[in-house]
Write a protein that holds these residues in place. Structure first.
Motif, PDB file in Angstrom:
ATOM      1  N   ASN A 108       0.824  -1.214   0.000  1.00 16.75           N
ATOM      2  CA  ASN A 108       0.000   0.000   0.000  1.00 16.75           C
ATOM      3  C   ASN A 108       0.856   1.261   0.000  1.00 16.75           C
ATOM      4  O   ASN A 108       0.564   2.225  -0.715  1.00 16.75           O
ATOM      5  N   ILE A 109       1.911   1.265   0.789  1.00 20.26           N
ATOM      6  CA  ILE A 109       2.792   2.436   0.835  1.00 20.26           C
ATOM      7  C   ILE A 109       3.550   2.568  -0.481  1.00 20.26           C
ATOM      8  O   ILE A 109       3.741   3.682  -0.984  1.00 20.26           O
ATOM      9  N   LEU A 110       3.955   1.463  -1.042  1.00 25.33           N
ATOM     10  CA  LEU A 110       4.623   1.487  -2.344  1.00 25.33           C
ATOM     11  C   LEU A 110       3.687   2.077  -3.402  1.00 25.33           C
ATOM     12  O   LEU A 110       4.107   2.903  -4.218  1.00 25.33           O
ATOM     13  N   GLU A 111       2.435   1.683  -3.362  1.00 19.10           N
ATOM     14  CA  GLU A 111       1.433   2.224  -4.290  1.00 19.10           C
ATOM     15  C   GLU A 111       1.264   3.728  -4.092  1.00 19.10           C
ATOM     16  O   GLU A 111       1.186   4.491  -5.058  1.00 19.10           O
ATOM     17  N   ARG A 112       1.210   4.151  -2.845  1.00 18.55           N
ATOM     18  CA  ARG A 112       1.080   5.578  -2.537  1.00 18.55           C
ATOM     19  C   ARG A 112       2.277   6.361  -3.072  1.00 18.55           C
ATOM     20  O   ARG A 112       2.123   7.442  -3.648  1.00 18.55           O
TER      21      ARG A 112
END
Length: 175
Positions: A108-112
């Motif tokens: 999720n953080i990578l996507e953000r």
């Protein structure tokens, strides 16, 4: 007639400059925070990082080349690398023994991070072909060849950590 065109050009230049400035501010103020967070999660989601090396040479020359590139090219490289890393984690992960919550948070953080960087990149910019080839080769020679095993995913985790750390260094050199 020419006055209207001149004002339109000036307006477009100012708008594009503001986009770059907002992007610069975001990278300067937020990239490092998210980077530290997903590197920590990457470390915590499994055991110790494997000592084994992947059978694919790291694209060191690409990183050396991007060190001397223009700011916009560096941002595009950051964005493309994170995109390629995200794609690696789209594979068959049945054999993975990592902590599921940490893995989900990491992704999720990578996507953000990708979404924020993507807003800084001009759609006209082409992706780096050598980077794309490297990640395809990594997928083919590690994940597919090792049948998406837990060991293969540990190698991917190690390579991911290596790339994300190098991106952090690249961002540090940008300012």
């Amino acid at each position: 007639m020419y006055t209207m065109q001149s004002w339109t050009c000036i307006f477009l230049v100012i708008c594009s400059m503001q986009r770059v400035c907002r992007c610069c501010d975001w990278i300067r103020n937020h990239y490092g925070l998210l980077s530290a967070e997903y590197l920590s999660l990457l470390d915590q989601m499994g055991g110790d990082i494997t000592e084994q090396d992947a059978p694919v040479l790291s694209p060191t020359s690409l990183y050396r080349h991007i060190d001397d590139a223009e700011f916009e090219d560096k941002v595009r490289f950051l964005n493309e690398t994170i995109y390629q890393i995200k794609k690696q984690f789209d594979g068959n992960m049945k054999a993975v023994t990592w902590d599921k919550k940490n893995l989900d948070d990491f992704l999720n953080i990578l996507e953000r991070q990708f979404e924020n960087l993507n807003s800084c990149v001009s759609p006209a910019m082409k992706p780096e072909r050598r980077l794309k080839r490297y990640f395809k080769k990594l997928n083919r020679k590690v994940l597919r060849k090792m049948n998406y095993s837990a060991q293969a995913w540990e190698l991917i985790r190690k390579e991911t950590q290596r790339h994300l750390q190098r991106l952090e260094i690249l961002v540090g050199k940008m300012y």
